[in-house]
Design a protein around this motif. Sequence first.
Motif, PDB file in Angstrom:
ATOM      1  N   PRO A  14       0.809  -1.214   0.000  1.00  0.00           N
ATOM      2  CA  PRO A  14       0.000   0.000   0.000  1.00  0.00           C
ATOM      3  C   PRO A  14       0.841   1.263   0.000  1.00  0.00           C
ATOM      4  CG  PRO A  14      -0.890  -1.587   1.550  1.00  0.00           C
ATOM      5  CD  PRO A  14       0.424  -2.125   1.089  1.00  0.00           C
ATOM      6  N   ALA A  15       0.477   2.226  -0.856  1.00  0.00           N
ATOM      7  CA  ALA A  15       1.285   3.439  -1.007  1.00  0.00           C
ATOM      8  C   ALA A  15       0.631   4.659  -0.381  1.00  0.00           C
ATOM      9  CB  ALA A  15       1.544   3.709  -2.494  1.00  0.00           C
ATOM     10  N   THR A  16      -0.562   4.520   0.186  1.00  0.00           N
ATOM     11  CA  THR A  16      -1.234   5.621   0.846  1.00  0.00           C
ATOM     12  C   THR A  16      -1.792   5.133   2.180  1.00  0.00           C
ATOM     13  OG1 THR A  16      -3.421   5.153  -0.090  1.00  0.00           O
ATOM     14  CG2 THR A  16      -1.930   6.554  -1.403  1.00  0.00           C
ATOM     15  N   PRO A  17      -2.036   6.051   3.134  1.00  0.00           N
ATOM     16  CA  PRO A  17      -2.636   5.632   4.408  1.00  0.00           C
ATOM     17  C   PRO A  17      -3.976   4.922   4.224  1.00  0.00           C
ATOM     18  CG  PRO A  17      -1.678   7.809   4.632  1.00  0.00           C
ATOM     19  CD  PRO A  17      -1.614   7.465   3.162  1.00  0.00           C
ATOM     20  N   ALA A  18      -4.806   5.385   3.295  1.00  0.00           N
ATOM     21  CA  ALA A  18      -6.104   4.741   3.071  1.00  0.00           C
ATOM     22  C   ALA A  18      -5.920   3.311   2.573  1.00  0.00           C
ATOM     23  CB  ALA A  18      -6.927   5.543   2.073  1.00  0.00           C
ATOM     24  N   ALA A  19      -4.986   3.105   1.652  1.00  0.00           N
ATOM     25  CA  ALA A  19      -4.712   1.762   1.140  1.00  0.00           C
ATOM     26  C   ALA A  19      -4.139   0.872   2.243  1.00  0.00           C
ATOM     27  CB  ALA A  19      -3.749   1.828  -0.039  1.00  0.00           C
ATOM     28  N   PRO A  75      -4.576  15.236  15.255  1.00  0.00           N
ATOM     29  CA  PRO A  75      -5.457  14.119  14.916  1.00  0.00           C
ATOM     30  C   PRO A  75      -5.338  13.678  13.471  1.00  0.00           C
ATOM     31  CG  PRO A  75      -6.704  16.155  15.159  1.00  0.00           C
ATOM     32  CD  PRO A  75      -5.319  16.438  15.631  1.00  0.00           C
ATOM     33  N   GLY A  76      -4.928  14.583  12.584  1.00  0.00           N
ATOM     34  CA  GLY A  76      -4.673  14.219  11.201  1.00  0.00           C
ATOM     35  C   GLY A  76      -5.904  13.807  10.416  1.00  0.00           C
ATOM     36  N   ARG A  77      -5.668  13.184   9.261  1.00  0.00           N
ATOM     37  CA  ARG A  77      -6.737  12.757   8.368  1.00  0.00           C
ATOM     38  C   ARG A  77      -7.258  11.389   8.801  1.00  0.00           C
ATOM     39  NH1 ARG A  77      -7.945  12.898   2.765  1.00  0.00           N
ATOM     40  NH2 ARG A  77      -9.957  11.830   2.567  1.00  0.00           N
ATOM     41  N   MET A  78      -8.579  11.222   8.782  1.00  0.00           N
ATOM     42  CA  MET A  78      -9.185   9.954   9.155  1.00  0.00           C
ATOM     43  C   MET A  78      -9.733   9.255   7.924  1.00  0.00           C
ATOM     44  SD  MET A  78     -11.033  10.915  12.739  1.00  0.00           S
ATOM     45  CE  MET A  78     -11.204   9.183  13.186  1.00  0.00           C
ATOM     46  N   HIS A  79      -9.579   7.931   7.899  1.00  0.00           N
ATOM     47  CA  HIS A  79     -10.044   7.113   6.773  1.00  0.00           C
ATOM     48  C   HIS A  79     -11.008   6.061   7.309  1.00  0.00           C
ATOM     49  CE1 HIS A  79      -6.838   8.896   4.300  1.00  0.00           C
ATOM     50  NE2 HIS A  79      -6.078   8.754   5.364  1.00  0.00           N
ATOM     51  N   PHE A  80     -12.231   6.059   6.775  1.00  0.00           N
ATOM     52  CA  PHE A  80     -13.273   5.137   7.211  1.00  0.00           C
ATOM     53  C   PHE A  80     -13.389   4.004   6.185  1.00  0.00           C
ATOM     54  CE2 PHE A  80     -13.993   8.851   9.629  1.00  0.00           C
ATOM     55  CZ  PHE A  80     -14.778   8.522  10.740  1.00  0.00           C
ATOM     56  N   ILE A  81     -13.156   2.774   6.633  1.00  0.00           N
ATOM     57  CA  ILE A  81     -13.146   1.611   5.749  1.00  0.00           C
ATOM     58  C   ILE A  81     -14.383   0.754   6.008  1.00  0.00           C
ATOM     59  CG2 ILE A  81     -11.778  -0.320   4.909  1.00  0.00           C
ATOM     60  CD1 ILE A  81     -10.407   2.435   4.694  1.00  0.00           C
ATOM     61  N   ASN A  82     -15.189   0.541   4.954  1.00  0.00           N
ATOM     62  CA  ASN A  82     -16.401  -0.288   5.007  1.00  0.00           C
ATOM     63  C   ASN A  82     -17.537   0.334   5.821  1.00  0.00           C
ATOM     64  OD1 ASN A  82     -15.175  -2.149   3.390  1.00  0.00           O
ATOM     65  ND2 ASN A  82     -15.044  -3.775   4.913  1.00  0.00           N
ATOM     66  N   TRP A  83     -17.590   1.656   5.881  1.00  0.00           N
ATOM     67  CA  TRP A  83     -18.683   2.339   6.577  1.00  0.00           C
ATOM     68  C   TRP A  83     -19.663   2.924   5.560  1.00  0.00           C
ATOM     69  CZ3 TRP A  83     -19.020   2.995  11.993  1.00  0.00           C
ATOM     70  CH2 TRP A  83     -17.906   2.528  12.711  1.00  0.00           C
ATOM     71  N   PRO A  84     -20.930   3.099   5.935  1.00  0.00           N
ATOM     72  CA  PRO A  84     -21.853   3.839   5.068  1.00  0.00           C
ATOM     73  C   PRO A  84     -21.315   5.243   4.813  1.00  0.00           C
ATOM     74  CG  PRO A  84     -23.061   2.707   6.803  1.00  0.00           C
ATOM     75  CD  PRO A  84     -21.589   2.566   7.143  1.00  0.00           C
TER      76      PRO A  84
END
Length: 246
Positions: free
Chosen positions: A16-21, A49-58
């Motif tokens: 993975p090359a990004t935080p979201a990945a 707190p930085g950037r937040m990434h939500f995985i598998n959420w509506p």
Amino acid sequence: MPIHDPSALAPDLSHPATPAAFAEAALRSLRPVFGASRAVFSDRHSGGPGRMHFINWPSWCEAHYCAEVRARDPIRSWLDGAAHAEEHGVARLSELRRAALPDEPLLTDCGAAFVLTLALRDRRRIVGALSLVRDAGRGDFDERDRVLALSLRPLLEMAFGGVTTRCAAVEPSTGDDPLHALTKRESEVARLAAAGHSNKAIARMLDISPWTIKNQIRAVLDKTGTRNRTELSALLGSRSRAKGGS
């Protein structure tokens, strides 16, 4: 599902090359181990707190969290404080709520109920936080889950360290620019807010709902480390003067 060799997770986390990945790959690897159906990843490598990434959420959950939950989220308070002690690298939301908000519901009506958060470090500084989330029917995480998470944390830290290194190699240097963590739209909103425009006025200028502007203002204050529009205006003013003098 027992893991005899934690390094077996490495292939899924090596590319993975990004935080979201990274967060998506981590959830794929850890889902069968912890019974987690979704995840939230907080990228803190730039501070705060930085950037937040939500995985598998509506799709609506991130906006709801920013507007209604983030300010009183005990996980965020834990990451800002007690998690800096090495022995506090993993925490369950149920434990944090008993200490801070025992009777207040934090998870919305989308099936999520239990959270296990791993604080990821670079040396002693927390650079990321992976929250694994279980649905209500799965039951809470237990002490065995916490111990297993602690054993897997060094692998996740190493993998995320590789992600941040690759990101730094392809992104232009931002130096001490206080706006480097903002999106293009957040930067635009920040400048308008610092200039004294109200949320309603900014919403009219940008043809966006005032509710969206409110969320973006909150994100801007979080990412820049300012507490209000006065501090934001002062920060942007000092940045502008520094640029003019360079």
